[in-house]
Design a protein around this motif. Structure first.
Motif, PDB file in Angstrom:
ATOM      1  N   LYS A  61      -6.933  -9.877  -3.676  1.00 18.91           N
ATOM      2  CA  LYS A  61      -7.844  -9.706  -4.809  1.00 18.91           C
ATOM      3  C   LYS A  61      -7.948  -8.255  -5.253  1.00 18.91           C
ATOM      4  O   LYS A  61      -8.718  -7.921  -6.144  1.00 18.91           O
ATOM      5  CB  LYS A  61      -9.238 -10.215  -4.429  1.00 18.91           C
ATOM      6  N   LEU A  62      -7.218  -7.393  -4.518  1.00 16.19           N
ATOM      7  CA  LEU A  62      -7.238  -5.958  -4.802  1.00 16.19           C
ATOM      8  C   LEU A  62      -8.669  -5.394  -4.691  1.00 16.19           C
ATOM      9  O   LEU A  62      -9.093  -4.552  -5.480  1.00 16.19           O
ATOM     10  CB  LEU A  62      -6.677  -5.681  -6.205  1.00 16.19           C
ATOM     11  N   GLU A  63      -9.368  -5.893  -3.722  1.00 12.39           N
ATOM     12  CA  GLU A  63     -10.715  -5.384  -3.467  1.00 12.39           C
ATOM     13  C   GLU A  63     -10.576  -4.158  -2.562  1.00 12.39           C
ATOM     14  O   GLU A  63     -10.680  -4.214  -1.349  1.00 12.39           O
ATOM     15  CB  GLU A  63     -11.569  -6.448  -2.772  1.00 12.39           C
ATOM     16  N   VAL A  64     -10.333  -3.038  -3.199  1.00 12.22           N
ATOM     17  CA  VAL A  64     -10.031  -1.823  -2.437  1.00 12.22           C
ATOM     18  C   VAL A  64     -11.252  -1.347  -1.655  1.00 12.22           C
ATOM     19  O   VAL A  64     -11.140  -0.813  -0.545  1.00 12.22           O
ATOM     20  CB  VAL A  64      -9.519  -0.709  -3.381  1.00 12.22           C
ATOM     21  N   ARG A  65     -12.446  -1.549  -2.260  1.00 12.58           N
ATOM     22  CA  ARG A  65     -13.645  -1.128  -1.532  1.00 12.58           C
ATOM     23  C   ARG A  65     -13.772  -1.900  -0.208  1.00 12.58           C
ATOM     24  O   ARG A  65     -14.074  -1.323   0.832  1.00 12.58           O
ATOM     25  CB  ARG A  65     -14.900  -1.363  -2.389  1.00 12.58           C
ATOM     26  N   ARG A  68     -11.251  -0.612   2.058  1.00 14.19           N
ATOM     27  CA  ARG A  68     -11.666   0.691   2.584  1.00 14.19           C
ATOM     28  C   ARG A  68     -12.634   0.509   3.763  1.00 14.19           C
ATOM     29  O   ARG A  68     -12.504   1.171   4.791  1.00 14.19           O
ATOM     30  CB  ARG A  68     -12.344   1.504   1.479  1.00 14.19           C
ATOM     31  N   ASP A  87       0.058  -1.351  -0.851  1.00 13.70           N
ATOM     32  CA  ASP A  87       0.356  -2.464  -1.761  1.00 13.70           C
ATOM     33  C   ASP A  87       1.818  -2.867  -1.650  1.00 13.70           C
ATOM     34  O   ASP A  87       2.547  -2.361  -0.799  1.00 13.70           O
ATOM     35  CB  ASP A  87      -0.026  -2.083  -3.195  1.00 13.70           C
ATOM     36  N   GLU A  88       2.218  -3.780  -2.513  1.00 15.06           N
ATOM     37  CA  GLU A  88       3.570  -4.320  -2.416  1.00 15.06           C
ATOM     38  C   GLU A  88       4.635  -3.282  -2.705  1.00 15.06           C
ATOM     39  O   GLU A  88       5.789  -3.442  -2.335  1.00 15.06           O
ATOM     40  CB  GLU A  88       3.731  -5.516  -3.375  1.00 15.06           C
ATOM     41  N   ASP A  89       4.227  -2.170  -3.346  1.00 11.51           N
ATOM     42  CA  ASP A  89       5.183  -1.096  -3.619  1.00 11.51           C
ATOM     43  C   ASP A  89       5.222  -0.073  -2.494  1.00 11.51           C
ATOM     44  O   ASP A  89       5.924   0.928  -2.590  1.00 11.51           O
ATOM     45  CB  ASP A  89       4.794  -0.376  -4.924  1.00 11.51           C
ATOM     46  N   ARG A  91       2.620   1.681  -1.658  1.00  8.10           N
ATOM     47  CA  ARG A  91       1.701   2.774  -1.969  1.00  8.10           C
ATOM     48  C   ARG A  91       0.381   2.548  -1.250  1.00  8.10           C
ATOM     49  O   ARG A  91      -0.126   1.414  -1.199  1.00  8.10           O
ATOM     50  CB  ARG A  91       1.450   2.858  -3.477  1.00  8.10           C
ATOM     51  N   VAL A  92      -0.166   3.658  -0.771  1.00  3.63           N
ATOM     52  CA  VAL A  92      -1.418   3.558  -0.030  1.00  3.63           C
ATOM     53  C   VAL A  92      -2.543   3.193  -0.984  1.00  3.63           C
ATOM     54  O   VAL A  92      -2.715   3.834  -2.022  1.00  3.63           O
ATOM     55  CB  VAL A  92      -1.735   4.899   0.677  1.00  3.63           C
ATOM     56  N   LEU A  93      -3.278   2.155  -0.633  1.00  3.40           N
ATOM     57  CA  LEU A  93      -4.452   1.785  -1.407  1.00  3.40           C
ATOM     58  C   LEU A  93      -5.666   2.529  -0.887  1.00  3.40           C
ATOM     59  O   LEU A  93      -6.449   3.076  -1.656  1.00  3.40           O
ATOM     60  CB  LEU A  93      -4.693   0.272  -1.298  1.00  3.40           C
ATOM     61  N   ASN A 100     -10.209   9.448   0.218  1.00  2.00           N
ATOM     62  CA  ASN A 100      -8.918   8.759   0.156  1.00  2.00           C
ATOM     63  C   ASN A 100      -7.812   9.646  -0.409  1.00  2.00           C
ATOM     64  O   ASN A 100      -7.224   9.352  -1.459  1.00  2.00           O
ATOM     65  CB  ASN A 100      -9.070   7.493  -0.707  1.00  2.00           C
ATOM     66  N   ARG A 103      -4.266   8.352  -1.471  1.00  2.00           N
ATOM     67  CA  ARG A 103      -4.219   7.252  -2.439  1.00  2.00           C
ATOM     68  C   ARG A 103      -2.918   7.323  -3.237  1.00  2.00           C
ATOM     69  O   ARG A 103      -2.507   8.390  -3.669  1.00  2.00           O
ATOM     70  CB  ARG A 103      -5.434   7.371  -3.367  1.00  2.00           C
ATOM     71  N   HIS A 104      -2.253   6.223  -3.404  1.00  5.75           N
ATOM     72  CA  HIS A 104      -1.008   6.069  -4.165  1.00  5.75           C
ATOM     73  C   HIS A 104       0.216   6.628  -3.453  1.00  5.75           C
ATOM     74  O   HIS A 104       1.327   6.516  -3.978  1.00  5.75           O
ATOM     75  CB  HIS A 104      -1.099   6.741  -5.556  1.00  5.75           C
TER      76      HIS A 104
END
Lengths: 585, 317
Positions: A61-65, A68, A87-89, A91-93, A100, A103-104
């Motif tokens: 759901k991409l609930e990064v909070r 975290r 994420d699927e790429d 990259r750090v969420l 953070n 990030r990315h």
């Protein structure tokens, strides 16, 4: 330093325990280290897997909070150095922090490649840490994943701590083992030490306590055997203390010499009799202590082939030149494997005895001269009176003369018996031995006693004879014995009684049996029949007895002739005396 | 909405029915030397216990320094809705209010309180919001958001929701709340969802879960990171004060003056700084540079677009 049994036991057992402990500790530490590492790795993998499982929905759901918060909680876990969700790429969420900063940022290529193609854990080791990557897929689509960097540094610390703890435990066990070994050694050696102390006491002649038998094992058996040994030592008087006391109590002198006669031991009786101290006597030769027996060069010269001698009369040379007459017995003793002989000399002071003998001789001489000769004159004078030399005696006078004559004859027999007894005792009785037929001697004795028997209204019956039997005897002495036995039987026979005489052969001996039908010999007198002056306590007996020396003299003569005289008796039935004389071939 | 209102009411009742959260000033002064006056600080929160614990030290500090004007102790009253707070103020049960600009202006409009100072937080006196989209989204301006969906932060956030929503609304867009980011939005309206977190908003935009998002301008660059080139800012709102301190006008002027003086100098003493830091990382208090009327005028114009949202059960921060 020389270790005793206990020390060796403790060292040995301790060495085994410590070696065992060290090996066991090393193996244990090694095994536990491997287990710790596996546990730690498993824990890291499990933690990553759990975080990833919890993060799946949030990632989808991409609930990064939410991610975290999860990663933040993961970072708070023990040994977690770092954690990110990606994420699927690749990259750090989130790295779990509010700021953070990564990030990315891209995770490693290898991890991304792995996450793209697999859902399995990827574990990468790096120094004292490992990074576990857990890819998350949903419906065949790559969502990303979770990467946790997990510290293994604590492992070394844990291992060191484990080794220290194990070593401490091992040391405690080793100490306990050493203590147990010491206690065990004490338990094992205590009875042995008691045996040692008791053995020393035994060797030093001190009182030996009875050892406690605490166990049923070999040590207990040893204590029992020792107790048995000391008991037997006491019982068999091998105990030095016991022997010493026995020897010191002896009235006789005891001298132990070496093979050459050197004195090695004396008892106090020797010192007392000789007046010489023990220290002075030890080392002397026994020829300096004892005069050589008559006909010998020295005491040892008088010994038989077996090294023994009995009844040797000689003199002990006391201080001051005094010579003490002694009767010596010597025994040979082989003390060692070389069979070197020692001699045990026992010497009895016979000075007193000799003085008594001398007094007896003097008494006999006195009797001979002062009694027998006057008695002969008295008897002669009474005979003359009886013959009327001094005029015809009245009836009353003749009666008195007969009494005087009978008593003087009785006194004469007494004196003769005393003299004969003394001669036998002193070995001075002369025997004129000759081979002679026995039966005539018996008959002659019966004849000479017949008048006496007649007076007592007793008769003899010679029931059995051994014609032609020859004996080697002194005929007069033999007749003296037979007469004595016959007259004795007459005295104890009832009026009109018969004294039976039988001669027979028995084991190369000629036996003469004289039986009466008298009252029999009382029980309490039977052991005293052959003693001098033995006459019994019963009035009837005392009345019938003679001088009390007859049977003693008879026994002495028969024994000098190599025979024996014995009797059988039954109260109320009579007595039979047996005279056994070796028959001469 | 209705359920949120009910929740807000129930919490208000819960707090209202309980004894007021009161505190005495620290120190060892005896009852005889402590003035009888009480200063009540009000706060709006869905979490009254936590809020009380946050505000109480500040109330203690302030009360302890107002003895000269007859204030002996501080008291904290936490309510669950802005309407409840307005009621408390009207009844004179709350003397001092420290809140975000939209609630502060709303209360200012509906009661006799007066904004007297600005409150700085985390080193900034004002903040803005940015509305952004991916460069490849095809959205060139806010007008292009029609028929699309935008992500806001939390429903009570000034920078994450109230300001951007008010800005879009003032630009003539009609905004409607949706639960599902993938919902189909009619072309005459702009749909919005709450991501509840600025970071969520950023990733939702980057991952095209939503077309656009709004976040505090101060955090935008950090949130975008090296992917900032993939983003386009559609709108940056005007600056508004971070927080506003308001006092009940009927309060003794000497007390108001003393409060103002105390708050303005708090950051100058160690004790004061410590108390400020403890009070949600407050940096300092200062006067409105252009005066309250001028500095809050923009908020006042935007307020009608979010009044409905302010009536929603909310937290002041």
């Amino acid at each position: 330093m020389r270790l005793g049994l206990k020390g060796r036991f403790v060292v040995f057992v301790s060495a085994i325990i410590i070696t065992f402990g060290v090996v066991l500790t090393a193996l244990s530490v090694r095994a536990q280290s491997a287990r710790l590492r596996h546990e730690l790795e498993d824990r890291g993998k499990l933690l990553t897997t759990v975080i990833a499982a919890n993060a799946t929905d949030a990632l989808a759901k991409l609930e990064v909070r939410e991610l975290r918060n999860m990663i933040s909680e993961a970072r708070d876990q023990e040994n977690v150095l770092d954690a990110v969700a990606f994420d699927e790429d690749g990259r750090v969420l989130t790295d779990g922090t509010v700021v953070n900063p990564r990030r990315h940022m891209l995770i490693s290529e290898a991890a991304l490649r792995h996450a793209t193609g697999s859902e399995a854990l990827l574990v990468e080791f790096d120094g004292e840490a490992m990074t576990v990557t857990k890819p998350l897929h949903l419906g065949g689509q790559v969502l990303g994943g979770v990467r946790v960097r997990y510290s293994l540094a604590g492992l070394a610390e844990d291992q060191a701590s484990l080794a220290r703890r194990t070593a401490k435990v091992g040391a405690i066990f080793a100490l306990m083992g050493v203590l147990a070994a010491a206690l065990l050694a004490e338990a094992v050696t205590r009875p042995l030490n008691e045996v040692i102390r008791a053995t020393r006491a035994l060797s030093e002649g001190k009182p030996v306590p009875r050892l406690a038998v605490r166990t049923a094992d070999e040590v207990g058996e040893l204590a029992e055997a020792f107790n048995e040994m000391t008991r037997k030592l006491r019982d068999t008087t091998v105990s030095r203390d016991y022997l010493d006391r026995v020897l010191e109590t002896m009235g006789e002198c005891l001298v132990v010499t070496g093979p050459d006669g050197t004195i090695t031991r004396v008892n106090s009786a020797v010192c007392s009799l000789s007046g010489v101290g023990e220290d002075e006597l030890l080392g002397q030769n026994c020829r300096d202590l004892f005069r050589a027996p008559e006909g010998h060069m020295s005491l040892l010269d008088a010994l038989g082939p077996d090294g023994s001698a009995y009844g040797l009369e000689t003199e002990l040379l006391a201080r001051g030149g005094e010579a003490v007459p002694v009767l010596i017995s010597v025994g040979a003793m082989e003390e060692n494997p070389e069979r070197a002989r020692s001699y045990v000399v026992v010497a009895a002071d016979i000075g007193e005895r000799l003085r008594h003998e001398q007094q007896k001789d003097e008494f006999v001489t006195m009797i001979h001269h002062e009694v027998r000769a006057p008695l002969t004159a008295v008897r002669g004078a009474i005979g003359l009176l009886e013959g009327g030399v001094a005029g015809e005696l009245g009836e009353r006078g003749q009666e008195l003369v007969k009494i005087a004559l009978r008593n003087s004859e009785r006194m004469g027999r007494l004196v003769n018996d005393i003299l004969a007894s003394r001669k036998l005792d002193s070995g001075r009785m002369a025997f004129h031995l000759e081979k002679i037929e026995m039966m005539p001697l018996i008959e002659q004795a019966i004849d000479s006693t017949s008048a006496y028997a007649t007076n007592h209204k007793v008769r003899f019956e010679l029931k059995e004879a051994v014609p032609g039997s020859i004996v080697r005897v002194d005929p007069d002495r033999m007749i003296q014995v037979l007469t004595n036995v016959l007259s004795n039987a007459v005295r104890f026979s009832p009026t009109d009684g018969v004294v039976t005489v039988k001669a027979s052969r028995r084991d190369q001996m000629l036996r003469v049996a004289v039986s009466d039908a008298g009252p029999g010999i009382p029980e309490d007198f039977r052991n005293h029949v052959f003693e001098a002056f033995a006459r019994g306590e019963h009035d009837d007996w005392r009345h019938r007895s003679g001088t009390g020396l007859g049977m003693s003299i008879s026994k002495g003569i028969i024994e000098e002739l190599g025979g024996v005289i014995t009797f059988e008796t039954e109260l109320g039935s009579g007595t039979t005396f047996f005279i056994d004389i070796p028959e001469s071939v | 909405m209705a359920s949120r209102l009910l929740l807000g009411l129930s919490l208000t009742i819960a707090v209202g029915c309980g004894q007021p959260f009161e505190s005495s000033p620290p120190g060892a002064e005896t009852a005889q030397s402590v003035p009888a006056g009480v200063l009540t600080i009000g706060s709006v929160s869905l979490n009254p216990t936590r809020e009380y614990e946050v505000v109480r030290p500040f109330a203690d500090f302030v009360a302890a320094n107002l003895h000269d004007v007859g204030i002996g102790r501080g008291r904290v009253v936490v309510v669950g809705s802005l309407n409840q707070m307005i009621e408390e103020l009207r009844e004179g049960r709350v003397d001092l209010l420290v809140d975000s600009p939209f609630p502060a202006v709303f209360v200012w409009q509906h009661t006799d309180v007066e904004p007297i100072l600005r409150r700085w937080k985390r080193g900034s006196d004002v903040y803005r919001s940015v509305i952004f989209t991916r460069t490849d989204s095809g959205v060139q301006s806010v007008d292009d958001l029609a028929g699309k969906i935008i992500a806001f932060g939390e429903p009570f956030s000034t920078s994450g929701f109230l300001m951007p929503k008010a800005a879009l609304a003032s630009a003539g867009l009609r905004l409607f709340n949706y639960e599902d980011p993938a919902a189909s939005i009619p072309g005459d309206r702009v749909g919005y969802v709450f991501s509840n977190d600025a970071e969520n908003t950023m990733f939702w935009v980057l991952k095209q879960k939503v077309v656009a998002g709004a976040v505090n301008a101060d955090y935008f660059e950090a949130l975008a990171g090296d992917r900032i080139s993939e983003l386009r800012i559609l709108l940056t709102t005007e600056a508004v004060p971070r927080n506003v301190v308001s006092v009940r006008s009927s309060l003794d002027p000497k007390v108001i003056q003393a409060i103002e003086a105390l708050l303005l100098e708090m950051h100058l003493s160690d004790e004061g700084r410590a108390s400020l830091e403890e009070f949600e990382e407050t940096t300092r208090f200062d006067p409105f540079p252009g005066g309250p009327d001028q500095d809050l005028a923009h908020i006042l114009t935007l307020l009608p677009h979010v009044e409905e949202d302010l009536g929603v059960v909310r937290s002041p921060r």
